[in-house]
Design an enzyme around this catalytic site. Sequence first.
Site, PDB file in Angstrom:
ATOM      1  N   ASP A 162     -28.268  -8.037 -48.896  1.00 14.74           N
ATOM      2  CA  ASP A 162     -27.430  -6.878 -48.579  1.00 14.74           C
ATOM      3  C   ASP A 162     -27.611  -6.639 -47.084  1.00 14.74           C
ATOM      4  OD1 ASP A 162     -25.854  -4.635 -48.739  1.00 14.74           O
ATOM      5  OD2 ASP A 162     -27.468  -3.336 -49.440  1.00 14.74           O
TER       6      ASP A 162
ATOM      7  N   GLU B 136     -23.282  -9.791 -49.514  1.00  8.92           N
ATOM      8  CA  GLU B 136     -22.186  -8.851 -49.708  1.00  8.92           C
ATOM      9  C   GLU B 136     -21.158  -9.085 -48.614  1.00  8.92           C
ATOM     10  OE1 GLU B 136     -22.801  -4.957 -51.447  1.00  8.92           O
ATOM     11  OE2 GLU B 136     -21.872  -4.120 -49.667  1.00  8.92           O
TER      12      GLU B 136
ATOM     13  N   ASP C  72     -31.031  -0.596 -51.098  1.00  9.80           N
ATOM     14  CA  ASP C  72     -30.726  -1.910 -50.500  1.00  9.80           C
ATOM     15  C   ASP C  72     -31.431  -3.038 -51.251  1.00  9.80           C
ATOM     16  OD1 ASP C  72     -29.713  -0.740 -47.625  1.00  9.80           O
ATOM     17  OD2 ASP C  72     -31.432   0.344 -48.421  1.00  9.80           O
TER      18      ASP C  72
END
Lengths: 190, 190
Positions: B9, B70, B143
Site C-alpha cells: 500500500d 494498489e 496501511d
Amino acid sequence: MSLRVLGIDPGLTRCGVGIVDVDARRRGRLVHVDVLRTPPDLAIERRLLAIGEGIAALLDEHRPDRVALERVFAQHNVRSVMGVAQISGVAMHESARRGLAVALHTPSEVKAAVTGYGSADKAQVASMVARILGLTEAPRPADAADALAIALCNAWGGGGASVVSAEGGTPAQRAWRAAEKSAGARRLAP
Amino acid sequence: MSLRVLGIDPGLTRCGVGIVDVDARRRGRLVHVDVLRTPPDLAIERRLLAIGEGIAALLDEHRPDRVALERVFAQHNVRSVMGVAQISGVAMHESARRGLAVALHTPSEVKAAVTGYGSADKAQVASMVARILGLTEAPRPADAADALAIALCNAWGGGGASVVSAEGGTPAQRAWRAAEKSAGARRLAP
C-alpha cells in the site's frame, strides 16, 4: 573546477537525459545527451526497469555531482502524469543510492534560466541550449534539449532571476546576457 | 504448494507491506506485515531510498512469487498522489530488477476480494483480513491491513467476482463464503 549535473526530463515513452559541465564562469560544456525510450506495450515494471537501468548506467559512467529533474504537476493527462511521477521516483531513488542530492525545477524555472523567459516555447529552449553549449544545431528531440536545459538551470542555481540577484553582475553574467541577446530570445511582457 | 505474494500500500509517510502465502485451497497464511515510515522533513530522494531499501530487503528475505500494489489515481490531494506514484515506481523497479511481475489492483477490487463489497470501509477490510489469516486481532495501522488485503486480492486472482466466475463453486469458495458470513461482512446495495 566545474560542476557536473545530470538533468532528466522524466517520461515512460521518452525520457530525456542530459549531462553538462558548468565552470566557475558559468560556461557550459556538453558531456552527454540521449533520450531513453521504452515501447508502450511493455509491462510498466519492465519500462521502469529499462529506464532505471539507463539512468543508473549514466550515474556510474559520468559520475555527476548533482541530479536535477523537472518537477511533475498533475496536468490534463492523469495517466501520463502517473508514469512521469513513477520514473521520477526511480530516478531519485537511483540518485540517492549513490549519495547524490536531487533538485526539482518547474518548467517555468527551467525556461527562465536558459531563455530569460518563463513561457518560452520548446524551439526557443532548444535554440538557447545549443548556443550555450556551443552546438552547431539544437539537440533533438525536444526531450533531449529539455534535459540539458534542466541541467543548466540547476548548475546555475535555479531560476534565472534568483541567479542574477545571488551572483551580481559578473563577467559570466554579461557574457550570458550577450549570448541571450544575440540568440534573439524574445522577451514578451508577462 | 503455495503462492507467496507481497502486497504494498504505497505511501511516503506510511507504506504498508504485507506478505501472505496462499495455498491451492485458497487458504491464506501471514508471513510478514509491517509499515515502512519516513519523516516528512527528510528530502524526498532520501525518503524514496529508505522505503525502496525496505522493500528490497523484503524481496530478498522472503522471496515472493509476485508483487501487488494498489493502483494510484489522481485524487484530491495532488501532492500526496505524486508521492504515492513515486513510491510505486520504486517498488515496481525493485521488483522488476528481481524478475518479478507486478500487478496493480484498484481499491474497490481489493475491498471486493476480501469483504465481498467494493465499498467496504477500512475497519471491515482489517477485520476480514484478520479472519482470513487467522489472526487474533486486526493488523494495525490500516496501511498494514490494506497491504495484506492487496496481497490476498492478488493471490486469489483479482477482484472477488472474477474469481468466483473463473473457479466455480469449489470447497475453498464455500469455506470462503462461510468465513465471510461469520465475519458479518455487511453487504450493502451498490
